[in-house]
Structures are given as C-alpha cells and as structure tokens.
Motif scaffolding. Structure first.
Motif, PDB file in Angstrom:
ATOM      1  N   ARG A  46       0.835  -1.205   0.000  1.00 31.27           N
ATOM      2  CA  ARG A  46       0.000   0.000   0.000  1.00 31.27           C
ATOM      3  C   ARG A  46       0.866   1.249   0.000  1.00 31.27           C
ATOM      4  O   ARG A  46       0.617   2.199  -0.746  1.00 31.27           O
ATOM      5  N   ALA A  47       1.893   1.257   0.847  1.00 36.08           N
ATOM      6  CA  ALA A  47       2.779   2.420   0.923  1.00 36.08           C
ATOM      7  C   ALA A  47       3.513   2.645  -0.399  1.00 36.08           C
ATOM      8  O   ALA A  47       3.680   3.786  -0.845  1.00 36.08           O
TER       9      ALA A  47
ATOM     10  N   ARG B  26       2.425   1.857  -3.378  1.00 39.64           N
ATOM     11  CA  ARG B  26       1.462   2.402  -4.338  1.00 39.64           C
ATOM     12  C   ARG B  26       1.254   3.899  -4.114  1.00 39.64           C
ATOM     13  O   ARG B  26       1.154   4.683  -5.058  1.00 39.64           O
ATOM     14  N   ASP B  27       1.217   4.305  -2.838  1.00 42.05           N
ATOM     15  CA  ASP B  27       1.020   5.711  -2.518  1.00 42.05           C
ATOM     16  C   ASP B  27       2.269   6.547  -2.794  1.00 42.05           C
ATOM     17  O   ASP B  27       2.175   7.765  -2.973  1.00 42.05           O
TER      18      ASP B  27
ATOM     19  N   ALA C 138       2.194   8.262  -6.236  1.00 40.28           N
ATOM     20  CA  ALA C 138       1.143   9.277  -6.271  1.00 40.28           C
ATOM     21  C   ALA C 138       1.505  10.506  -5.451  1.00 40.28           C
ATOM     22  O   ALA C 138       0.936  11.580  -5.668  1.00 40.28           O
ATOM     23  N   SER C 139       2.462  10.368  -4.530  1.00 40.69           N
ATOM     24  CA  SER C 139       2.830  11.472  -3.640  1.00 40.69           C
ATOM     25  C   SER C 139       4.070  12.229  -4.113  1.00 40.69           C
ATOM     26  O   SER C 139       4.502  13.164  -3.438  1.00 40.69           O
TER      27      SER C 139
ATOM     28  N   ALA D  10       7.196   5.246   5.995  1.00 36.98           N
ATOM     29  CA  ALA D  10       5.790   4.947   6.261  1.00 36.98           C
ATOM     30  C   ALA D  10       5.651   4.237   7.591  1.00 36.98           C
ATOM     31  O   ALA D  10       6.541   3.509   8.033  1.00 36.98           O
TER      32      ALA D  10
ATOM     33  N   ARG E 123       0.820   3.912   6.125  1.00 38.83           N
ATOM     34  CA  ARG E 123       0.536   5.329   5.922  1.00 38.83           C
ATOM     35  C   ARG E 123       1.833   6.099   5.716  1.00 38.83           C
ATOM     36  O   ARG E 123       2.721   6.067   6.555  1.00 38.83           O
ATOM     37  N   LEU E 124       1.948   6.807   4.583  1.00 37.28           N
ATOM     38  CA  LEU E 124       3.130   7.623   4.329  1.00 37.28           C
ATOM     39  C   LEU E 124       3.168   8.794   5.302  1.00 37.28           C
ATOM     40  O   LEU E 124       2.190   9.526   5.453  1.00 37.28           O
TER      41      LEU E 124
END
Length: 273
Positions: free
Chosen positions: A148-149, A151-152, A155-156, A172, A177-178
């Motif tokens: 998940r991190a 993938r984010d 995008a960040s 993260a 969560r980043l």
C-alpha cells in the motif's frame, strides 16, 4: 539553522517544442524541468564533498548525509547548519562537535595521497564497505501495508509528477501510511534527505519502513541501516552486494515492489502476511 530566501527553486519552466511522429506538434509549449544545483558540504569550515542535487530540503540533506556517512554519531553532534548560495551553487556549512571534527580530519589524512578514482584504489575499500550495526528488532509489518505504501509513493511524488526527473525516498508507518517523503534528482540524495528529516523531527526510523523509487544498491541499504530501519522496499531490483548487506544488517529487503507484488530477498521474519 538558517536558510536564505534566495535559494533556487526546485524546478523551472522552459519553452519546448513537442515532437510527435517526427514532426512539431502545435508550435511552442512549456515544460517543467527539475533543477540540478552543485551543493557543497563544509564541516567546520573544511570542504568535504560536492554533489549535484535538487536545491530543496538542504538542512535535511546535510544532517542525513552526516549521519548515513558516519561523520556524526547522533543529531546532537551538529551544532548548526547554514545554507548559503554561492557561485551558481549552494554551500551548506555544517558545524559539528570537536570530537567528530577530529575523526573527520583523521579520515581525510588517511585518504590523502591515494591514487585512482572511486573504487579503483583498493585502499578505499574499507571506507566504502564500512561495517554497519544490525538494526533493532521490531514487530513484523504486514506485507499489505508495504505494498500500500509503495502504491502511494508514486502518487505522492509532487516534483516527479511535474518534471519526471526525480527519485523519492519515503518513510511509512507500520500500517502503510506515508508520513515523510523527500525528492531529489539523485536517489542517494533523496534518501539522505529522508534520514535527515526523520532525525530533525525526532522520529525513529525503526518504527516503520523505508521506501525508494529506484533500485536498491549497496549504498541505499547502507544508509537505511545507518538510519535503523528494518524494512527497505524498492521499486526496482537490488544488487547482490545490497542483498548481502541487508542480510547481515537484519533488514528485510524487497525489490520489484509494484502494484500487488514484490520479491523478498532477506529476513522474512520482519514481515507478516
């Protein structure tokens, strides 16, 4: 710590001509281009290294580089950081403790008079392949949180979205969560900026995971170990030397972390399904 307002921006907008199928498309346009600036690091007035870097988060860069390269032992060894634009570049003046200064001077004397460049001289190998302490134990992190991190992460990447020319390093939390992200034209610089940001904010790298938008080279594992993080995930492949170092340092090293898949090379006990 002081930073002047006259630092270059992290990117500029330049006129371009877009080409499609061998022909100009629609006349002139404008494109965002990442800035690349010579950044010189000075310790107690002594020049140490000059790198090409993105001129942003330079206090983080100086502190992270100092920690990951073993110039200092802890953030408290830095007494001050001043950032000064000079001669088309930036000089970052770092004031360190007298004990760290003496150690740095001894290292420089040991390097004086050597021939060759980079790793060409055998005498430089102990310096490059310096040992790292094993990272501390920590509760295992869910594989789903790592993915998940990752993938984010893409995008960040604000600067990469603008320019397409920068790498990112992020930290993260165990839930994926980043919490921190730094970008630079150099992948090593991005990771040094992240290490410095973690130290300046008083966060323990061991409490989460490090993510990089690049391959996992030996130096990237070395810097992650110096920060104390037990998980390093990379978008691309690791090198064999990086895998060996991750094994001895106690780091779970993941490569090809894209979408819902990754390849785990070391320390599976640091992850949980």
């Amino acid at each position: 710590m002081s930073t002047p307002d006259s630092l270059p921006a992290d990117h500029v907008r330049l006129p371009v001509i877009r080409l499609r199928e061998g022909a100009a498309e629609g006349g002139r346009a404008e494109d965002a281009v990442a800035e690349e600036t010579p950044v010189a690091l000075e310790y107690n007035g002594i020049s140490h290294a000059t790198m090409l870097a993105t001129p942003a988060d330079l206090e983080d860069f100086a502190l992270g580089f100092s920690l990951s390269e073993g110039i200092i032992d802890r953030p408290g060894d830095v007494r001050g950081i001043d950032v000064a634009p000079q001669c088309g570049g930036v000089v970052v003046q770092v004031e360190i403790s007298s004990a760290c200064e003496m150690r740095l001077k001894a290292r420089r004397r040991a390097m004086a008079g050597r021939t060759g460049c980079g790793l060409c001289g055998v005498e430089t190998l102990p310096e490059v392949l310096r040992p790292v302490a094993p990272v501390p134990e920590a509760p295992p992190i869910p594989v789903s949180a790592v993915l998940r991190a990752m993938r984010d992460l893409r995008a960040s990447q604000r600067l990469h979205a603008l320019t397409g020319a920068t790498h990112a390093a992020a930290w993260a939390a165990p839930d994926g969560r980043l919490a921190l992200l730094r970008e630079d034209v150099g992948r090593h610089n991005a990771l040094d900026k992240l290490v410095g940001a973690l130290a300046r904010q008083g966060r323990a790298a061991a409490d989460g995971m490090v993510l990089v938008s690049s391959r996992a080279s030996f130096e990237m594992v070395q810097k992650t170990a110096a920060a104390g993080a037990g998980v390093l995930a990379a978008v691309s492949a690791p090198t064999a030397l990086a895998v060996r170092l991750a094994g001895t340092a106690g780091i779970a090293l993941l490569g090809f972390a894209r979408g819902d898949s990754a390849t785990l090379y070391t320390h599976p006990e640091r992850l949980v399904a």
